[in-house]
Design an enzyme around this catalytic site. Sequence first.
Site, PDB file in Angstrom:
ATOM      1  N   HIS A  76      -5.102   0.913  -5.386  1.00  0.00           N
ATOM      2  CA  HIS A  76      -5.227   2.370  -5.236  1.00  0.00           C
ATOM      3  C   HIS A  76      -6.573   2.865  -5.780  1.00  0.00           C
ATOM      4  CE1 HIS A  76      -0.544   2.381  -5.436  1.00  0.00           C
ATOM      5  NE2 HIS A  76      -1.014   1.803  -4.336  1.00  0.00           N
ATOM      6  N   HIS A 233       0.676   5.724   3.030  1.00  0.00           N
ATOM      7  CA  HIS A 233       0.430   4.923   1.832  1.00  0.00           C
ATOM      8  C   HIS A 233       0.115   3.471   2.186  1.00  0.00           C
ATOM      9  CE1 HIS A 233       0.175   3.895  -2.323  1.00  0.00           C
ATOM     10  NE2 HIS A 233       0.778   2.768  -1.983  1.00  0.00           N
ATOM     11  N   ASP A 237      -3.160   1.399   1.062  1.00  0.00           N
ATOM     12  CA  ASP A 237      -3.175   0.033   0.506  1.00  0.00           C
ATOM     13  C   ASP A 237      -4.110  -0.873   1.312  1.00  0.00           C
ATOM     14  OD1 ASP A 237      -1.363   0.431  -1.567  1.00  0.00           O
ATOM     15  OD2 ASP A 237       0.364  -0.281  -0.431  1.00  0.00           O
ATOM     16  N   HIS A 260       0.077  -6.539   1.246  1.00  0.00           N
ATOM     17  CA  HIS A 260      -1.066  -7.004   0.449  1.00  0.00           C
ATOM     18  C   HIS A 260      -1.477  -8.442   0.754  1.00  0.00           C
ATOM     19  CE1 HIS A 260      -1.129  -3.350  -1.774  1.00  0.00           C
ATOM     20  NE2 HIS A 260       0.106  -3.495  -2.200  1.00  0.00           N
TER      21      HIS A 260
HETATM   22 ZN    ZN Z   1       0.185   0.962  -2.859  1.00  0.00          ZN
END
Ligand code: ZN
Length: 297
Positions: A76, A233, A237, A260
């Site tokens: 973030h 969001h 990311d 991720h």
């Molecule tokens: Zn996040």
Amino acid sequence: MICFFQRTIKREVEINGIGLHTGEKTKIKLIPAVENTGIVFIKDKVEIPAKVDFAKKFDFSTSLEKDGEVINTIEHLLSALYFTGIDNIYIEIEGSEIPILDGSSHQFIEYIKKAGIRGLKEEKIYAVLDREITVKDGDKYISGKPSEEVIFTYHAVYQNKIIGDRKFSYIPTERESFNTVSRARTYCFIEEVEYLKKLGLAKGGSLENAVVFDGDKVLNPEGLRYEDEPVRHKLLDLIGDLYLLGFPLWAEVYSYKGGHRLNAEFVRKLKEEKAFDLYYASEILDKNKLSENLMVR
Ligand code: ZN
């Protein structure tokens, strides 16, 4: 925002908070840096560049590790640095996790603005993708292709009625276009909370720093910040993780249900296959015959 010159901050700024996963109090200090320093974390005197080469562990966040020093949940903050065009900065950390703040990159951006943004003398360097690259994991994939414009898209598919099947794109053309993404908070489902805690994660999680879903209901009394906040969001990311390339990526990127781990795999593949060339801002304008107005000086 797309910048012409490299940027840093004007003065140091300290940020205190708690770690989302460790639950511990944590403190970081943002420190100005000269041209071509890059983004460098410092923990116990160990310098860890914000590069995919040091990315480890992708348990619901992205971590960096070097010489035994670990820094968790960097994504973030990285997206806040990307959004504000900062390419040179030191981030000193006490603790092992970047503060979660409100669960988005909005407050980091506020701190960066408070510190002030300084334009440096050298032109910004972009990593311009020169071929199509795709990484896959089951039905999930991330695909990048060369493009005159920068466009990052996330496509989420959930059974959950609020999240559903939605896409959101970020096109950094206007000065503060990041506002459509930067305020989107991290989220989880109530049934995941026990599982996360068993893994030793989300110890600092609360309605102050995450959206929590109970089925199709949002438990946060204030509700959502955007009706499709979770999708935005996931895009936030992606943008933070893409910055692990070490340079802002100039490409069209489409993520279908990526997370991720896949984000980092994508960045790694770009590096391994040398699928990009580095260009100064002025060279990009010439090459793509783009108007100078596209970039903020
Ligand atoms: Zn996040």
